[in-house]
Design a protein around this motif. Sequence first.
Motif, PDB file in Angstrom:
ATOM      1  N   UNK A   1      76.053 -22.965  -0.218  1.00  0.00           N
ATOM      2  CA  UNK A   1      76.847 -23.496   0.730  1.00  0.00           C
ATOM      3  C   UNK A   1      77.453 -24.938   0.339  1.00  0.00           C
ATOM      4  N   UNK A   2      76.844 -25.607  -0.312  1.00  0.00           N
ATOM      5  CA  UNK A   2      77.335 -26.959  -0.433  1.00  0.00           C
ATOM      6  C   UNK A   2      78.220 -27.059  -1.995  1.00  0.00           C
ATOM      7  N   UNK A   3      78.499 -26.064  -2.382  1.00  0.00           N
ATOM      8  CA  UNK A   3      79.021 -25.877  -3.716  1.00  0.00           C
ATOM      9  C   UNK A   3      80.472 -26.589  -3.324  1.00  0.00           C
ATOM     10  N   UNK A   4      80.780 -27.450  -4.434  1.00  0.00           N
ATOM     11  CA  UNK A   4      82.200 -27.980  -4.654  1.00  0.00           C
ATOM     12  C   UNK A   4      83.254 -27.024  -5.006  1.00  0.00           C
ATOM     13  N   UNK A   5      83.025 -26.412  -6.165  1.00  0.00           N
ATOM     14  CA  UNK A   5      83.883 -25.579  -6.575  1.00  0.00           C
ATOM     15  C   UNK A   5      84.487 -24.200  -5.700  1.00  0.00           C
ATOM     16  N   UNK A   6      83.301 -24.048  -4.876  1.00  0.00           N
ATOM     17  CA  UNK A   6      83.678 -22.672  -4.027  1.00  0.00           C
ATOM     18  C   UNK A   6      83.698 -23.272  -2.789  1.00  0.00           C
ATOM     19  N   UNK A   7      84.107 -24.378  -2.386  1.00  0.00           N
ATOM     20  CA  UNK A   7      84.537 -24.865  -0.996  1.00  0.00           C
ATOM     21  C   UNK A   7      85.622 -24.074  -0.318  1.00  0.00           C
ATOM     22  N   UNK A   8      85.466 -23.331   0.867  1.00  0.00           N
ATOM     23  CA  UNK A   8      86.473 -22.634   1.004  1.00  0.00           C
ATOM     24  C   UNK A   8      86.517 -21.000   0.502  1.00  0.00           C
ATOM     25  N   UNK A   9      85.774 -20.840  -0.195  1.00  0.00           N
ATOM     26  CA  UNK A   9      85.937 -19.735  -1.073  1.00  0.00           C
ATOM     27  C   UNK A   9      84.670 -18.746  -1.051  1.00  0.00           C
ATOM     28  N   UNK A  10      83.880 -18.867  -0.046  1.00  0.00           N
ATOM     29  CA  UNK A  10      82.672 -18.055   0.067  1.00  0.00           C
ATOM     30  C   UNK A  10      82.506 -16.434  -0.018  1.00  0.00           C
ATOM     31  N   UNK A  11      83.797 -16.289   0.408  1.00  0.00           N
ATOM     32  CA  UNK A  11      84.129 -14.669   0.641  1.00  0.00           C
ATOM     33  C   UNK A  11      84.943 -13.942  -0.238  1.00  0.00           C
ATOM     34  N   UNK A  12      85.327 -14.788  -1.103  1.00  0.00           N
ATOM     35  CA  UNK A  12      86.412 -14.406  -2.043  1.00  0.00           C
ATOM     36  C   UNK A  12      85.932 -13.437  -3.418  1.00  0.00           C
ATOM     37  N   UNK A  13      86.793 -12.864  -4.041  1.00  0.00           N
ATOM     38  CA  UNK A  13      86.505 -12.211  -5.605  1.00  0.00           C
ATOM     39  C   UNK A  13      86.867 -12.987  -6.617  1.00  0.00           C
ATOM     40  N   UNK A  14      86.347 -12.601  -7.580  1.00  0.00           N
ATOM     41  CA  UNK A  14      86.969 -13.543  -8.968  1.00  0.00           C
ATOM     42  C   UNK A  14      86.932 -12.440  -9.994  1.00  0.00           C
ATOM     43  N   UNK A  15      87.606 -12.774 -10.973  1.00  0.00           N
ATOM     44  CA  UNK A  15      87.940 -11.878 -12.178  1.00  0.00           C
ATOM     45  C   UNK A  15      87.211 -12.241 -13.396  1.00  0.00           C
TER      46      UNK A  15
ATOM     47  N   UNK B   1      92.292 -17.373  -5.182  1.00  0.00           N
ATOM     48  CA  UNK B   1      90.961 -17.804  -5.130  1.00  0.00           C
ATOM     49  C   UNK B   1      90.566 -18.578  -6.405  1.00  0.00           C
ATOM     50  N   UNK B   2      90.998 -18.022  -7.586  1.00  0.00           N
ATOM     51  CA  UNK B   2      91.025 -19.096  -8.821  1.00  0.00           C
ATOM     52  C   UNK B   2      91.669 -20.304  -8.891  1.00  0.00           C
ATOM     53  N   UNK B   3      92.720 -20.096  -8.151  1.00  0.00           N
ATOM     54  CA  UNK B   3      93.803 -21.180  -8.339  1.00  0.00           C
ATOM     55  C   UNK B   3      93.239 -22.454  -7.210  1.00  0.00           C
ATOM     56  N   UNK B   4      92.516 -21.810  -5.847  1.00  0.00           N
ATOM     57  CA  UNK B   4      91.806 -22.746  -5.077  1.00  0.00           C
ATOM     58  C   UNK B   4      90.661 -23.492  -5.929  1.00  0.00           C
ATOM     59  N   UNK B   5      89.851 -22.697  -6.494  1.00  0.00           N
ATOM     60  CA  UNK B   5      88.712 -23.137  -7.347  1.00  0.00           C
ATOM     61  C   UNK B   5      89.188 -24.186  -8.295  1.00  0.00           C
ATOM     62  N   UNK B   6      90.138 -24.087  -9.000  1.00  0.00           N
ATOM     63  CA  UNK B   6      90.651 -25.049  -9.915  1.00  0.00           C
ATOM     64  C   UNK B   6      91.308 -26.365  -9.124  1.00  0.00           C
ATOM     65  N   UNK B   7      91.873 -26.042  -7.965  1.00  0.00           N
ATOM     66  CA  UNK B   7      92.092 -27.169  -7.179  1.00  0.00           C
ATOM     67  C   UNK B   7      90.835 -28.082  -6.827  1.00  0.00           C
ATOM     68  N   UNK B   8      89.845 -27.263  -6.393  1.00  0.00           N
ATOM     69  CA  UNK B   8      88.538 -27.934  -5.799  1.00  0.00           C
ATOM     70  C   UNK B   8      88.076 -28.877  -6.889  1.00  0.00           C
TER      71      UNK B   8
END
Length: 217
Positions: A136-150, A205-212
């Motif tokens: 839950x306290x991940x920085x990379x996955x902030x706002x992305x806890x229900x997303x899928x990745x490739x 989702x990947x773009x948001x992770x990179x922004x994070x």
Amino acid sequence: MSAASGSKPTVAVLDYGSGNVHSAVRAIERAGAEVELTSDTETILNADGLVVPGVGAFAAVMEALKANDAPRWIGRRIAGGRPVLGICVGHQILFERGVEHGIAADGMGEWPGEVTALPENVTVPHMGWNTVRAPQDSVLFQGLHDERFYFVHSYAVQSWDFDQTIDSMAAPKVTWAHHGADFIAAVENGPLSATQFHPEKSGDAGMQLLRNWITSL
């Protein structure tokens, strides 16, 4: 963020002959950084962030990195608290060892664990979209806890045994995924982060992770 006020952070994408990395360069640019694909030592050491890509076999990637003296520069950045992000095999080589097709090779040993084949009872390579289980306290996955990745891989680290001997250091944040068995999908450990999946191929989702990640530089 270490970049000057009003300017974009700089990100070096390590160029050591690891196949087509231009999609990663473009994605990081779109995520808000000034990006240079480079093998220049000063650029690697001085950029706000360093991305280590990787495709192919663990042993071959390690040999290519060593041929470019890259482990030394990656290690210097980590020791100096300078952010590094590994992607796919660039994630795997940060662990102690990889075993592929019976060939064992040492990794950089930043984290415990061995990269081994995914279970025989599932389709490999594991290619496509998958959910992840992030802290839950991940920085990379902030706002992305229900997303899928490739993901595109046949090998992964399937256990985690981190000896937290220094009480003042925060324990690494480990994100898991499942394909026949649980495996490590990402790790966040101070300045060092890595993903088994490809954020540059993971859509919004990947773009948001990179922004994070870029925002944290």
